[in-house]
Design an enzyme around this catalytic site. Sequence first.
Site, short mmCIF file in Angstrom:
data_model
loop_
_atom_site.label_atom_id
_atom_site.label_comp_id
_atom_site.label_asym_id
_atom_site.label_seq_id
_atom_site.Cartn_x
_atom_site.Cartn_y
_atom_site.Cartn_z
N LYS A 150 -34.12 57.55 19.17
CA LYS A 150 -35.20 58.02 20.04
C LYS A 150 -35.16 59.54 20.13
CE LYS A 150 -37.21 54.20 21.55
NZ LYS A 150 -38.66 53.94 21.39
N LYS A 246 -46.28 44.87 17.59
CA LYS A 246 -45.61 44.39 18.80
C LYS A 246 -46.53 43.37 19.48
CE LYS A 246 -43.06 48.65 19.90
NZ LYS A 246 -42.98 49.79 20.85
#
Length: 328
Positions: A150, A246
């Site tokens: 991240k 997703k």
Amino acid sequence: MTIRLSAAIERFPIAGNFTIARGSKTEAVVVAVRLEQDGHIGRGECVPYARYGETPQSTLAAIEALVPAFAAGMSRLDLQQALPPGAARNALDCALWDLEAKRAGTSAAALAGMTPPQHIETAFTISLGSPDEMADAAARAAHLPLLKIKLGTPGDAERLGAVRAAAPDTRLVVDANEGWHPDDLPVLLDICAHCRVELVEQPLPAGADGALVEINHTVPICADESVHALAGLEALVGRYEAINVKLDKTGGLTEALAVAARAEALGLSIMVGCMVSTSLSMLPARLLASRARWIDLDGPLLLEQDRPDGLVYERGMIAGGASPLWGG
């Protein structure tokens, strides 16, 4: 036939905290759905996401508003018209898949005409932090096959260099969560290439990704916030090499399967991703694994405790096989 619908907001503490460019959280807040019909129970789970204007309360309200429709026998096809893509529809759609499989005495995979891989390699996420913090986390996870790093705030070059030094042989993908600026992107992509990063996910804000047409992609770029469901998929061609599918964005497995097929037809590679959530969210997404080049289904690994009968993770691999939790 009558289906009894119930839903509730549930909370699962995160092991430590989970930090991305938009902030940190210490718990996963999900909405769980239960459908009952003729002694069979179907279950689903979703993660409302503030980035998309969702809250747990608004998602629960949208689900509960359909109690009368389910009592009248709402089908998966009906559901696609009743709700837009998003978290609420995801929980209901996945619960219907589970219920249909149990009523038919088969598996959700069989209903979808698929055979999931017996072992699935998943990424493990390293939260955003200081270079030293991320290097320490990467060193502890260096035995895993794939790490998702991240990024998305100033200092990313130092963070990535520290991670690569701490895990020199591990495959890496990067997720900037819309945090980079177009002017900085060529340099950051070159740094990613130097660090042998395989994929950069959503480097620019969704509304600014037209700039991707004008730069050299020294590392393949994946759309996340820029793509939700079937609508608008064609506009990604020329901007991205891959998309992150997703179920909380597509509104369930039904549209996710259609998105994956259309993406393949457009020449886009597929990542299967997730929110921080339990195995009840991962199990439906696992059906897309055979179509994906990158799999990021590590949500339960980030929690203090998963649901009973959850997925089995070992050294970055998800074991296959049936689960009583979802899908048979």
